[in-house]
Design an enzyme around this catalytic site. Sequence first.
Site, PDB file in Angstrom:
ATOM      1  N   CYS A   1       0.828  -1.210   0.000  1.00  0.00           N
ATOM      2  CA  CYS A   1       0.000   0.000   0.000  1.00  0.00           C
ATOM      3  C   CYS A   1       0.859   1.254   0.000  1.00  0.00           C
ATOM      4  O   CYS A   1       0.555   2.242  -0.675  1.00  0.00           O
ATOM      5  CB  CYS A   1      -0.899   0.027   1.232  1.00  0.00           C
ATOM      6  SG  CYS A   1      -1.755  -1.504   1.617  1.00  0.00           S
TER       7      CYS A   1
ATOM      8  N   ASP B   1      -2.298  -4.045   8.042  1.00  0.00           N
ATOM      9  CA  ASP B   1      -3.241  -5.041   8.539  1.00  0.00           C
ATOM     10  C   ASP B   1      -3.096  -6.366   7.796  1.00  0.00           C
ATOM     11  O   ASP B   1      -3.315  -7.441   8.367  1.00  0.00           O
ATOM     12  CB  ASP B   1      -4.674  -4.521   8.402  1.00  0.00           C
ATOM     13  CG  ASP B   1      -5.012  -3.500   9.476  1.00  0.00           C
ATOM     14  OD1 ASP B   1      -4.070  -2.961  10.088  1.00  0.00           O
ATOM     15  OD2 ASP B   1      -6.200  -3.236   9.704  1.00  0.00           O
TER      16      ASP B   1
ATOM     17  N   CYS C   1      -3.126   2.993   3.790  1.00  0.00           N
ATOM     18  CA  CYS C   1      -3.404   1.757   4.505  1.00  0.00           C
ATOM     19  C   CYS C   1      -4.457   2.067   5.563  1.00  0.00           C
ATOM     20  O   CYS C   1      -4.711   3.232   5.869  1.00  0.00           O
ATOM     21  CB  CYS C   1      -2.131   1.189   5.130  1.00  0.00           C
ATOM     22  SG  CYS C   1      -2.218  -0.591   5.456  1.00  0.00           S
ATOM     23  N   ASP C   2      -5.047   1.060   6.138  1.00  0.00           N
ATOM     24  CA  ASP C   2      -6.277   1.206   6.912  1.00  0.00           C
ATOM     25  C   ASP C   2      -6.241   2.312   7.964  1.00  0.00           C
ATOM     26  O   ASP C   2      -7.180   3.097   8.084  1.00  0.00           O
ATOM     27  CB  ASP C   2      -6.616  -0.120   7.606  1.00  0.00           C
ATOM     28  CG  ASP C   2      -7.052  -1.193   6.631  1.00  0.00           C
ATOM     29  OD1 ASP C   2      -6.943  -0.959   5.413  1.00  0.00           O
ATOM     30  OD2 ASP C   2      -7.488  -2.260   7.086  1.00  0.00           O
ATOM     31  N   LYS C   3      -5.186   2.381   8.774  1.00  0.00           N
ATOM     32  CA  LYS C   3      -5.180   3.340   9.881  1.00  0.00           C
ATOM     33  C   LYS C   3      -4.552   4.670   9.494  1.00  0.00           C
ATOM     34  O   LYS C   3      -4.672   5.656  10.230  1.00  0.00           O
ATOM     35  CB  LYS C   3      -4.450   2.749  11.092  1.00  0.00           C
ATOM     36  CG  LYS C   3      -4.985   1.393  11.531  1.00  0.00           C
ATOM     37  CD  LYS C   3      -6.484   1.402  11.709  1.00  0.00           C
ATOM     38  CE  LYS C   3      -7.045   0.029  12.002  1.00  0.00           C
ATOM     39  NZ  LYS C   3      -6.878  -0.959  10.928  1.00  0.00           N
TER      40      LYS C   3
ATOM     41  N   CYS D   1      -5.757  -2.513  -0.679  1.00  0.00           N
ATOM     42  CA  CYS D   1      -6.627  -3.634  -1.020  1.00  0.00           C
ATOM     43  C   CYS D   1      -7.644  -3.187  -2.069  1.00  0.00           C
ATOM     44  O   CYS D   1      -8.144  -2.060  -2.041  1.00  0.00           O
ATOM     45  CB  CYS D   1      -7.352  -4.136   0.212  1.00  0.00           C
ATOM     46  SG  CYS D   1      -6.272  -4.828   1.478  1.00  0.00           S
TER      47      CYS D   1
ATOM     48  N   GLU E   1      -8.773  -7.181  14.646  1.00  0.00           N
ATOM     49  CA  GLU E   1      -9.799  -7.576  13.687  1.00  0.00           C
ATOM     50  C   GLU E   1      -9.723  -9.082  13.454  1.00  0.00           C
ATOM     51  O   GLU E   1      -8.651  -9.678  13.469  1.00  0.00           O
ATOM     52  CB  GLU E   1      -9.665  -6.806  12.384  1.00  0.00           C
ATOM     53  CG  GLU E   1      -8.404  -7.063  11.588  1.00  0.00           C
ATOM     54  CD  GLU E   1      -8.355  -6.257  10.302  1.00  0.00           C
ATOM     55  OE1 GLU E   1      -8.855  -5.123  10.298  1.00  0.00           O
ATOM     56  OE2 GLU E   1      -7.819  -6.757   9.304  1.00  0.00           O
TER      57      GLU E   1
ATOM     58  N   SER F   1     -12.160  -6.827   9.605  1.00  0.00           N
ATOM     59  CA  SER F   1     -11.571  -6.202   8.427  1.00  0.00           C
ATOM     60  C   SER F   1     -12.686  -5.711   7.515  1.00  0.00           C
ATOM     61  O   SER F   1     -13.797  -6.247   7.526  1.00  0.00           O
ATOM     62  CB  SER F   1     -10.706  -7.223   7.686  1.00  0.00           C
ATOM     63  OG  SER F   1     -10.447  -6.814   6.363  1.00  0.00           O
TER      64      SER F   1
END
Length: 583
Positions: free
Chosen positions: A57, A89, A130-132, A202, A452, A478
């Site tokens: 990512c 993640d 990325c996610d966070k 993702c 998660e 997730s």
Amino acid sequence: MSEQNNRKRPPYRSNVMKAGPVKAAARAMLRGLGLDDEDIAQPFVGVVSSHGEMSACNMRLNEVSEQARWGIYRGGGTPREFNTISVSDALVNGHTGMHFSLMSREVIADSIELVVRAHQYDGLMCIGACDKNFPGMMMALTRLNVPGAFLNGGPALPGRFRDQPVDIKTVAEYTGKLIAKQSDEEELEAVSRAAWPASGCCAGQFTANTMGMVAEVLGFAPLGSSTIPSVHSQRRAMARKAGRQLMVAVEANYPLPRDLVTRESLENACAAVSATGGSTNAVLHIPAIANEAGIDFDVDDVAAVFARTPLITHLSPSGPYLYSDLHEVGGVPVVLKQLLQGGYLHGDCPTLDGRSLAEALADAPDADGKVVMPVTRPRTAGGGLAVLKGNLAPDGAVIKTAGLERTTFSGPARVFESEEVCLQSVLADDINEGEAIIIRNEGPVGGPGMREMVTVTALLYGMGKGESVALITDGRFSGASRGFSVGYVTPEAALGGPLALVEDGDVIHIDLQANTMTLDVDDETLAARQAVYERGDPSGKAYMTQSGYAQKYVASVGPATRGAVTHAGNVHWPNEAESGKSD
């Protein structure tokens, strides 16, 4: 627009760092950085990214940062690059590394705050992937309230396997097929090699892309920016454009982040998440952003918007289409235009370029009818997510309803004190259809860090048990998770919530039409269990909170229903250049 025209720009806050005789030493340092007098006189704009080799990512964010800096410089600013952390993640799932994923959101926000406040930057460009990164950066922007913008580093393109698109979710589900003896290791490895052919987030509407969409809705990101694939050259031009737009905001002192983050724009963000079947993690991140602006916006506010917003996309994980498909039909603006036409958005909210959301969406493409449905013909009348309440989750729990075929579940509980213990049973194919699997002690405090459960959910789905088994946890999921999975149960077990009192064999009922989740145990029995309940350390993870960051996190983190935040929010720092203060 009238506010923009009437608001006076205060003196550049960076002047307290670089202007006047007392700051000659600072100017010497700045010249050592290669700046000339013109550069030093211009407003300083921080450009922070999570570039690095932590994940696919983040690996190309330096390219986005470079182009954004060119845009800022062309717009009359002096860009100042710095970095923040990132936890992947995808690489920390299913082991103790996942404890630190949600924690990293707070560190990202805090680290950006420290640099911007210390260096007195006049504006801020955030670049994440990325996610966070996404919520952490938007939290920092709102907390600092200097003119700011956000750029998504871009989604990954999917791979191909047997002429079908595949991504990281596909790999996890093929692992479940292997356990169920519906696949073999050779096939699993072939899918793994095909699934992630290049850099980017993702590929589906998972947490990263959900929050990239939220950045557009809130007005932090240029409309249409978040769906551009990471490897597309178009992203370079978008980064330069965003840099120029940010400089307009710096000079006009409008819009500021707290002009963008309002109750109405937060409701817009929730509507977009619901309409796209987005990540359940948005229920954590949107209230956390609200907290930074001092807006009381919790899971009940989120639930009200979810309940009234239809599902109008067929995006993965609840549909066949990926983010690259959404980009090809016009991106996030296509979704927002449909919601606006249906009356599900507040169209007067401002965007990064100062126009209202309604004005900015006027020329957006119409729904294509496949990836995005017309709002008059939604996929479902209700949204793609729901908040459940009942005696098992008095303060709320969250489930992604998009793609589910069944709306009710009743079954006996099977209790696991941690993800690891449950995973052992899943890998041994020792989970029976009809069971309500409880994974507790995985909340913000009990986790610690609220892991998660994507490994468990993906395996169950790959084994063909995605809807025949219910999974209930005070942990989270997730964005790629699907199936009959209820998470974010609050109060969490480690703080004595009802989830801590469930015993094997207790019957649990879930009703998605009534939005309820109940434990079929009478109040007298629950009271008796509560009387003898001892918190203890049933999951064996107390050692993690005895030192280091986890210790500080557990001491300050709040409940999931309010975003699992670690401070009170709504901090206002005056502009020192305007107030006449100096260091």
